[in-house]
Scaffold this active site. Structure first.
Site, PDB file in Angstrom:
ATOM      1  CG  ASN A  89      -1.882  -1.198   1.169  1.00 56.51           C
ATOM      2  OD1 ASN A  89      -2.028  -1.852   0.137  1.00 56.51           O
ATOM      3  ND2 ASN A  89      -2.493  -1.504   2.296  1.00 56.51           N
ATOM      4  CG  HIS A 106       4.040  -1.883  -4.581  1.00 57.62           C
ATOM      5  ND1 HIS A 106       2.865  -2.590  -4.628  1.00 57.62           N
ATOM      6  CD2 HIS A 106       5.004  -2.745  -4.974  1.00 57.62           C
ATOM      7  CE1 HIS A 106       3.115  -3.831  -5.040  1.00 57.62           C
ATOM      8  NE2 HIS A 106       4.391  -3.957  -5.253  1.00 57.62           N
ATOM      9  CG  ASN A 198      -7.740 -11.661   0.927  1.00 56.64           C
ATOM     10  OD1 ASN A 198      -7.083 -10.669   1.214  1.00 56.64           O
ATOM     11  ND2 ASN A 198      -8.220 -11.891  -0.264  1.00 56.64           N
ATOM     12  CG  LEU A 199     -14.223  -9.508   1.737  1.00 57.14           C
ATOM     13  CD1 LEU A 199     -14.694  -9.305   3.171  1.00 57.14           C
ATOM     14  CD2 LEU A 199     -14.517  -8.264   0.896  1.00 57.14           C
TER      15      LEU A 199
HETATM   16  N1  APR Z   1     -10.897  -7.129   4.330  1.00 55.13           N
HETATM   17  C1  APR Z   1     -10.000  -8.065   3.888  1.00 55.13           C
HETATM   18  N2  APR Z   1      -9.695  -8.250   2.570  1.00 55.13           N
HETATM   19  C2  APR Z   1     -10.328  -7.450   1.688  1.00 55.13           C
HETATM   20  C3  APR Z   1     -11.278  -6.464   2.075  1.00 55.13           C
HETATM   21  C4  APR Z   1     -11.550  -6.320   3.477  1.00 55.13           C
HETATM   22  N3  APR Z   1     -12.428  -5.437   3.923  1.00 55.13           N
HETATM   23  N4  APR Z   1     -11.760  -5.847   0.942  1.00 55.13           N
HETATM   24  C5  APR Z   1     -11.129  -6.441  -0.099  1.00 55.13           C
HETATM   25  N5  APR Z   1     -10.277  -7.414   0.348  1.00 55.13           N
HETATM   26  C6  APR Z   1      -9.401  -8.278  -0.445  1.00 55.13           C
HETATM   27  C7  APR Z   1      -9.986  -8.690  -1.784  1.00 55.13           C
HETATM   28  O1  APR Z   1     -10.710  -9.909  -1.664  1.00 55.13           O
HETATM   29  C8  APR Z   1      -8.740  -8.848  -2.664  1.00 55.13           C
HETATM   30  O2  APR Z   1      -8.246 -10.188  -2.595  1.00 55.13           O
HETATM   31  O3  APR Z   1      -8.256  -7.515  -0.755  1.00 55.13           O
HETATM   32  C9  APR Z   1      -7.723  -7.903  -2.016  1.00 55.13           C
HETATM   33  C10 APR Z   1      -7.429  -6.635  -2.819  1.00 55.13           C
HETATM   34  O4  APR Z   1      -6.790  -7.023  -4.002  1.00 55.13           O
HETATM   35  P1  APR Z   1      -6.232  -5.927  -5.035  1.00 55.13           P
HETATM   36  O5  APR Z   1      -7.250  -4.916  -5.276  1.00 55.13           O
HETATM   37  O6  APR Z   1      -5.693  -6.693  -6.189  1.00 55.13           O
HETATM   38  O7  APR Z   1      -5.056  -5.197  -4.240  1.00 55.13           O
HETATM   39  P2  APR Z   1      -3.563  -5.687  -3.949  1.00 55.13           P
HETATM   40  O8  APR Z   1      -3.487  -7.170  -3.818  1.00 55.13           O
HETATM   41  O9  APR Z   1      -3.039  -4.885  -2.834  1.00 55.13           O
HETATM   42  O10 APR Z   1      -2.823  -5.242  -5.320  1.00 55.13           O
HETATM   43  C11 APR Z   1      -1.441  -5.485  -5.434  1.00 55.13           C
HETATM   44  O11 APR Z   1      -1.353  -4.283  -7.507  1.00 55.13           O
HETATM   45  O12 APR Z   1      -2.304  -2.570  -8.603  1.00 55.13           O
HETATM   46  C12 APR Z   1      -1.150  -2.975  -8.013  1.00 55.13           C
HETATM   47  O13 APR Z   1       0.586  -1.734  -7.009  1.00 55.13           O
HETATM   48  C13 APR Z   1      -0.755  -2.078  -6.861  1.00 55.13           C
HETATM   49  O14 APR Z   1      -0.015  -2.678  -4.639  1.00 55.13           O
HETATM   50  C14 APR Z   1      -0.950  -2.974  -5.641  1.00 55.13           C
HETATM   51  C15 APR Z   1      -0.778  -4.361  -6.213  1.00 55.13           C
END
Ligand code: APR
Length: 230
Positions: A89, A106, A198-199
């Protein structure tokens, strides 16, 4: 069980009102990665990119850490061993919750990076108006965020921590982006126990010894209670 490495993703900040990337209505549904999150996009249309990050930088400053961020800060303070938070993040909610051992692989919204003199500056305002670098005076500031195709930060420190980890925990990440998505396999091969909070099940759930589903503001405080009671 002494050394813990926690990887966090956008899901841990979702309940603070910060959009995730790939969930329904997420950032990458509304913006094309190729337009706003690559060095090529910045070369092609710097104003579009700066506007995108100016908007997100302003939004992050109106948000507050949630119970999941606070629980991790408590674990850092009370855990008998080492805890390192590796976050994908670019918000500062871990630090605002009180955590100090946080690596932003990142980058971060609240820094501007001068591509002329390589200096980094704490930045809370905008960059679209091409402000001069406080050090060299060049109008060469960009968001200090790692774009697709660029090398993530702190990789040596992250791998060193994975080598010493007894437990690897991933919170709120889809497992869609490498190298972060590969840390669970690295940690597992190095002998660590692995847990996903994770959600919904992620793309990498099958790599984890255990996967729990639910909102981070519920799962993380519960897990921290277990660790501190253990
Ligand atoms: N509690 C727990 N998990 C959650 C919640 C919640 N309230 N809301 C969403 N999630 C989970 C979703 O199920 C999903 O698996 O968080 C995850 C978010 O995934 P992404 O949107 O893909 O985010 P992330 O994994 O951090 O992305 C990785 O990708 O776009 C690039 O650089 C950016 O750091 C980022 C990287």
């Amino acid at each position: 069980m002494r050394n813990i490495v926690v990887l966090t993703g956008a899901g841990i900040s979702a309940e603070s009102g910060i959009d995730t990337f790939r969930d329904g209505g997420g950032l990458w549904e509304r913006h094309r990665v190729e337009d706003v999150a690559t060095p090529e996009a910045f070369a092609r249309d710097p104003e579009l990119v700066q506007r995108f990050y100016d908007m997100r930088r302003a939004a992050v400053q109106t948000k507050q850490p949630n119970a999941a961020h606070h629980a991790l800060a408590r674990l850092e303070a009370e855990w008998r061993g080492e805890l390192l938070i590796v976050t994908q993040n670019v918000d500062d909610l871990h630090e605002r919750a009180g955590a100090s051992r946080v690596l932003h692989m990142h980058g971060t919204h609240l820094n501007a990076w001068c591509t002329a003199c390589d200096a980094r500056h704490r930045w809370t305002g905008t960059l679209i108006d091409k402000p001069p670098c406080p050090d060299c005076g060049e109008a060469s500031l960009r968001p200090d965020v790692v774009w697709f195709g660029e090398m993530p930060y702190e990789m040596e420190r992250i791998y060193a921590a994975l080598r010493g980890a007894d437990l690897f925990v991933a919170i709120g990440t889809s497992g869609a982006v490498y190298p972060a998505a590969g840390f669970v396999q690295d940690a597992s091969q190095l002998g660590a126990r692995t847990l996903e909070l994770n959600l919904a099940r992620s793309q990498g759930s099958h790599w984890f010894d255990e996967s729990r589903q639910g909102p981070a503001t519920q799962l993380v405080p519960q897990w921290v209670e277990e660790m501190l009671a253990g």
